[in-house]
Motif scaffolding. Structure first.
Motif, PDB file in Angstrom:
ATOM      1  N   ARG A   1      34.917  31.311  85.992  1.00  8.09           N
ATOM      2  CA  ARG A   1      34.580  29.898  85.903  1.00  8.09           C
ATOM      3  C   ARG A   1      34.344  29.414  87.320  1.00  8.09           C
ATOM      4  O   ARG A   1      35.221  29.522  88.185  1.00  8.09           O
ATOM      5  CB  ARG A   1      35.749  29.129  85.284  1.00  8.09           C
TER       6      ARG A   1
ATOM      7  N   GLU B   1      36.731  30.776  75.818  1.00  7.91           N
ATOM      8  CA  GLU B   1      37.016  30.637  77.249  1.00  7.91           C
ATOM      9  C   GLU B   1      36.330  31.750  78.041  1.00  7.91           C
ATOM     10  O   GLU B   1      36.327  32.905  77.615  1.00  7.91           O
ATOM     11  CB  GLU B   1      38.529  30.723  77.486  1.00  7.91           C
TER      12      GLU B   1
ATOM     13  N   ARG C   1      46.166  30.763  78.412  1.00  6.68           N
ATOM     14  CA  ARG C   1      44.776  30.462  78.061  1.00  6.68           C
ATOM     15  C   ARG C   1      44.244  31.562  77.148  1.00  6.68           C
ATOM     16  O   ARG C   1      44.023  32.683  77.568  1.00  6.68           O
ATOM     17  CB  ARG C   1      43.911  30.364  79.324  1.00  6.68           C
ATOM     18  N   SER C   2      44.087  31.237  75.870  1.00 10.85           N
ATOM     19  CA  SER C   2      43.559  32.226  74.932  1.00 10.85           C
ATOM     20  C   SER C   2      42.370  31.618  74.207  1.00 10.85           C
ATOM     21  O   SER C   2      42.021  30.465  74.423  1.00 10.85           O
ATOM     22  CB  SER C   2      44.653  32.657  73.960  1.00 10.85           C
TER      23      SER C   2
ATOM     24  N   GLN D   1      47.201  23.411  68.705  1.00  4.40           N
ATOM     25  CA  GLN D   1      47.434  22.148  69.400  1.00  4.40           C
ATOM     26  C   GLN D   1      48.348  21.243  68.577  1.00  4.40           C
ATOM     27  O   GLN D   1      48.364  21.316  67.345  1.00  4.40           O
ATOM     28  CB  GLN D   1      46.107  21.414  69.624  1.00  4.40           C
TER      29      GLN D   1
ATOM     30  N   GLU E   1      48.329  22.824  83.744  1.00  3.66           N
ATOM     31  CA  GLU E   1      48.430  21.823  82.666  1.00  3.66           C
ATOM     32  C   GLU E   1      49.207  22.331  81.464  1.00  3.66           C
ATOM     33  O   GLU E   1      48.880  23.356  80.881  1.00  3.66           O
ATOM     34  CB  GLU E   1      47.006  21.431  82.237  1.00  3.66           C
ATOM     35  N   LEU E   2      50.223  21.557  81.102  1.00  2.00           N
ATOM     36  CA  LEU E   2      50.981  21.821  79.886  1.00  2.00           C
ATOM     37  C   LEU E   2      50.385  20.986  78.760  1.00  2.00           C
ATOM     38  O   LEU E   2      50.210  21.446  77.641  1.00  2.00           O
ATOM     39  CB  LEU E   2      52.430  21.408  80.151  1.00  2.00           C
ATOM     40  N   MET E   3      50.087  19.750  79.075  1.00  2.00           N
ATOM     41  CA  MET E   3      49.432  18.865  78.110  1.00  2.00           C
ATOM     42  C   MET E   3      48.697  17.757  78.843  1.00  2.00           C
ATOM     43  O   MET E   3      48.899  17.556  80.034  1.00  2.00           O
ATOM     44  CB  MET E   3      50.447  18.258  77.145  1.00  2.00           C
ATOM     45  N   GLY E   4      47.828  17.054  78.129  1.00  2.00           N
ATOM     46  CA  GLY E   4      47.115  15.922  78.725  1.00  2.00           C
ATOM     47  C   GLY E   4      47.369  14.674  77.892  1.00  2.00           C
ATOM     48  O   GLY E   4      47.565  14.756  76.670  1.00  2.00           O
TER      49      GLY E   4
ATOM     50  N   SER F   1      47.945  15.200  73.947  1.00  2.00           N
ATOM     51  CA  SER F   1      47.463  16.466  73.386  1.00  2.00           C
ATOM     52  C   SER F   1      48.164  17.643  74.049  1.00  2.00           C
ATOM     53  O   SER F   1      47.996  17.885  75.246  1.00  2.00           O
ATOM     54  CB  SER F   1      45.951  16.554  73.623  1.00  2.00           C
ATOM     55  N   ALA F   2      48.965  18.344  73.247  1.00  2.00           N
ATOM     56  CA  ALA F   2      49.752  19.450  73.811  1.00  2.00           C
ATOM     57  C   ALA F   2      49.381  20.758  73.141  1.00  2.00           C
ATOM     58  O   ALA F   2      48.993  20.780  71.976  1.00  2.00           O
ATOM     59  CB  ALA F   2      51.240  19.180  73.604  1.00  2.00           C
ATOM     60  N   GLY F   3      49.497  21.857  73.866  1.00  2.00           N
ATOM     61  CA  GLY F   3      49.255  23.177  73.296  1.00  2.00           C
ATOM     62  C   GLY F   3      50.585  23.794  72.884  1.00  2.00           C
ATOM     63  O   GLY F   3      51.536  23.804  73.668  1.00  2.00           O
TER      64      GLY F   3
ATOM     65  N   ARG G   1      51.231  26.961  75.124  1.00  2.00           N
ATOM     66  CA  ARG G   1      51.667  26.654  76.492  1.00  2.00           C
ATOM     67  C   ARG G   1      53.075  26.099  76.495  1.00  2.00           C
ATOM     68  O   ARG G   1      53.860  26.381  77.397  1.00  2.00           O
ATOM     69  CB  ARG G   1      50.708  25.654  77.152  1.00  2.00           C
TER      70      ARG G   1
HETATM   71  P1  ATP Z   1      42.316  23.478  80.762  1.00  2.00           P
HETATM   72  O1  ATP Z   1      41.892  22.524  81.848  1.00  2.00           O
HETATM   73  O2  ATP Z   1      43.567  24.259  81.088  1.00  2.00           O
HETATM   74  O3  ATP Z   1      41.209  24.318  80.209  1.00  2.00           O
HETATM   75  P2  ATP Z   1      41.889  21.341  78.977  1.00  2.00           P
HETATM   76  O4  ATP Z   1      42.068  20.146  79.877  1.00  2.00           O
HETATM   77  O5  ATP Z   1      40.540  21.787  78.610  1.00  2.00           O
HETATM   78  O6  ATP Z   1      42.764  22.567  79.547  1.00  2.00           O
HETATM   79  P3  ATP Z   1      42.553  19.901  76.651  1.00  2.00           P
HETATM   80  O7  ATP Z   1      41.183  19.892  76.127  1.00  2.00           O
HETATM   81  O8  ATP Z   1      43.111  18.645  77.260  1.00  2.00           O
HETATM   82  O9  ATP Z   1      42.740  21.101  77.669  1.00  2.00           O
HETATM   83  O10 ATP Z   1      43.519  20.437  75.507  1.00  2.00           O
HETATM   84  C1  ATP Z   1      44.809  19.921  75.294  1.00  2.00           C
HETATM   85  C2  ATP Z   1      45.865  21.004  75.405  1.00  2.00           C
HETATM   86  O11 ATP Z   1      45.522  22.134  74.594  1.00  2.00           O
HETATM   87  C3  ATP Z   1      46.037  21.582  76.800  1.00  2.00           C
HETATM   88  O12 ATP Z   1      46.845  20.760  77.608  1.00  2.00           O
HETATM   89  C4  ATP Z   1      46.679  22.910  76.504  1.00  2.00           C
HETATM   90  O13 ATP Z   1      48.080  22.759  76.295  1.00  2.00           O
HETATM   91  C5  ATP Z   1      46.028  23.317  75.199  1.00  2.00           C
HETATM   92  N1  ATP Z   1      44.938  24.256  75.470  1.00  2.00           N
HETATM   93  C6  ATP Z   1      43.671  23.954  75.809  1.00  2.00           C
HETATM   94  N2  ATP Z   1      42.932  25.070  75.964  1.00  2.00           N
HETATM   95  C7  ATP Z   1      43.768  26.103  75.708  1.00  2.00           C
HETATM   96  C8  ATP Z   1      43.601  27.522  75.686  1.00  2.00           C
HETATM   97  N3  ATP Z   1      42.424  28.091  75.933  1.00  2.00           N
HETATM   98  N4  ATP Z   1      44.683  28.291  75.386  1.00  2.00           N
HETATM   99  C9  ATP Z   1      45.879  27.727  75.106  1.00  2.00           C
HETATM  100  N5  ATP Z   1      46.082  26.397  75.109  1.00  2.00           N
HETATM  101  C10 ATP Z   1      45.058  25.588  75.401  1.00  2.00           C
END
Ligand code: ATP
Length: 491
Positions: free
Chosen positions: A94, A204, A213-214, A219, A293-296, A335-337, A340
């Motif tokens: 990336r 990804e 990151r998978s 979510q 990032e754990l969550m946003g 929004s939490a994963g 993660r």
């Molecule tokens: P990143 O910047 O790490 O790619 P993101 O900002 O795109 O994350 P969001 O779209 O805000 O992520 O998604 C909300 C939450 O979903 C994230 O905070 C994370 O906990 C989870 N998440 C997002 N992408 C992944 C992923 N590829 N694998 C595991 N968890 C994920």
């Protein structure tokens, strides 16, 4: 991280997907303990954020949705990451993350010796900065091109453009398109929120860091709808609710085990903000690869509802009886994963310590999250009354708390095994419990409870076990308070 990955495989928390075929680096399977931990995280999140609040309801939308959902939401046009390729080793990166990676360097000032340089820094010998592929250190990188992260698929038997749809890349849109359905069904007034837990899929470019990151993940999302014309505490209501949700989410993670100093907030700068966002704050956790990032928690304004109204032709508003007007609510989105969160809870729970000259590995999970709550262990396997009493206890206790019976090793090793998977309490049945008819001794009907963190042991009548575990596991009474009511047993 390596220690956690290996523990996860050995003890059945997480396996690599399709491992017998060489595995995929981008998907993971949750084993017997992993699935319990995962379910506990989701159950506790749902209980705290849906059941225990008056202003929340739940939803479970389908993964496959109408293709126009993703046009309206902007995902078809904007859900992209910039991708670059190495012309030499063909590795993909990336483009926006490449400066955060350590890089390989063949240094001209030291006869071309190979070094691994820290991310972003120059070579201390020749002063050069990275221009080539960070992985092989030799190849030129292509110019960045935008890559859409959505998985495309076809609805129905014909693979034609008209039947294209996508695996959802987030659960949020399922909530937006059901806004009116939920409103009509529940007669809610603003502010209220809708929560959903479910799978999401993103193709990804560089999955990695274990389950961080998978490509398939889960979510836990909330869309909290607020009247943008309301004011609270002398401020716009959406801004106040945004602050409240940030505080609630941070408190939730520390309440269930993350050390306060391992969690911090990151305020998105203007250049970082998504096009729909008024303000976004990320909750970061100190993962082994650095703060990530754990969550946003985003203030998505009225963007999504307005977009879906425009594309579907349906009104997505709420009627404000007091002001006699239709409003499009603003949306606060925590929004939490799940994956993660699970990784962070595992990392924070993991501890190695020395006990009487031996290494003890212990996962200090919050009892609500621990996969197994109680382990029943017989002290002597050859005494059938002890074994029978152990099985009987397991059956009784597991109705309320997941309880395991194990007699496959000596007691010291059984304790260590339970410590390593974070079981908060072990119950030991011994000779004194059941007595010895040959010697004319009757049992005292008591068992030993051992607590994971302090390793203290107390002697408790079997008849009181439900009461004791009810206090410890349901009411959250501290161990010290419960233990004070019973005699100590020898460790
Ligand atoms: P990143 O910047 O790490 O790619 P993101 O900002 O795109 O994350 P969001 O779209 O805000 O992520 O998604 C909300 C939450 O979903 C994230 O905070 C994370 O906990 C989870 N998440 C997002 N992408 C992944 C992923 N590829 N694998 C595991 N968890 C994920």
């Amino acid at each position: 991280m390596d220690v956690i990955v290996s523990l996860c495989k050995r003890r059945g928390f997480v396996f690599q997907s399709s491992e017998i075929y060489g595995g995929t680096g981008s998907c993971w399977d949750y084993g017997p303990l992993g699935v319990e931990l995962r379910n506990n995280i989701k159950r506790v999140w749902w209980r705290d954020f849906v059941h225990q609040r008056d202003d929340m309801v739940g939803l479970d939308a389908s993964i496959l949705m109408h293709a126009n959902v993703w046009k309206a939401s902007g995902h078809v046009d904007h859900f992209t990451d910039p991708m670059v390729d190495c012309r030499e080793c063909k590795h993909r990166f990336r483009a926006d993350q490449i400066d955060e990676m350590d890089w390989t360097h063949y240094c001209p000032a030291t006869k071309g010796n190979k070094f691994t340089m820290k991310a972003g820094g120059p070579c201390p010998h020749c002063g050069a900065r990275r221009t080539l592929c960070p992985s092989c250190g030799k190849g030129e990188l292509t110019a960045p091109r935008q890559f859409n992260l959505m998985f495309k698929t076809f609805m129905g038997p014909v693979e034609e453009d008209a039947s294209v749809t996508y695996l959802r890349p987030e659960t949020a849109q399922g909530i937006f398109v059901n806004f009116d359905n939920v409103l009509q069904a529940t007669r809610r007034k603003l502010p209220f929120g809708v929560a959903q837990i479910g799978k999401a899929f993103r193709n990804e470019i560089t999955p990695g860091n274990f389950i961080f990151r998978s490509r398939e993940f889960e979510q836990m999302e909330i869309e909290f709808f607020v009247n943008p014309h309301d004011r609270l505490e002398d401020r716009p209501a959406d801004e106040v609710w945004h602050d409240r949700w940030i505080a609630d989410c941070q408190a939730w993670f520390t309440r269930y085990g993350l050390a306060a100093e391992h969690v911090k907030l990151h305020e998105h700068g203007r250049d970082e903000l998504a096009h729909y966002s008024k303000r976004t704050v990320d909750l970061l956790y100190k993962f082994p690869m650095g703060w990530s990032e754990l969550m946003g928690i985003a203030n998505r304004t009225d963007f999504d509802l307005k977009q879906h109204a425009k594309f579907s032709g349906k009104s997505l508003t709420w009627f404000d009886e007091e002001r006699k007007e239709h409003v499009v609510p603003f949306v606060i989105e925590p929004s939490a994963g799940v994956d993660r969160a699970l990784l962070a809870f595992l990392l924070d729970a993991y501890q190695e310590e020395e006990v009487r000259g031996d290494k003890r590995v212990v996962l200090r999970f919050h009892p609500e999250l621990a996969p197994i709550k109680i382990a029943v262990l017989p002290l002597l396997k050859k005494r059938s009354e002890i074994v029978a009493a152990g099985h009987d206890l397991r059956h009784r206790l597991t109705r309320r708390w997941l309880t395991l019976y194990d007699d496959t090793a000596a007691i010291g090793r059984l304790y260590r095994r339970q410590d390593e998977v974070g079981t908060p309490y072990c119950v030991t049945v011994d000779v004194k419990t059941v007595g010895d008819p040959e010697k004319g001794e009757t049992g005292d009907g008591k068992v030993t409870i051992r607590e994971r963190d302090t390793m203290q042991q107390i002697r408790v009548p079997i008849a009181e076990l439900e009461h004791v575990f009810g206090r410890l596991l349901d009411a959250g009474t501290p161990w010290s308070e419960v233990a004070a009511g019973y005699p100590r047993a020898e460790g």
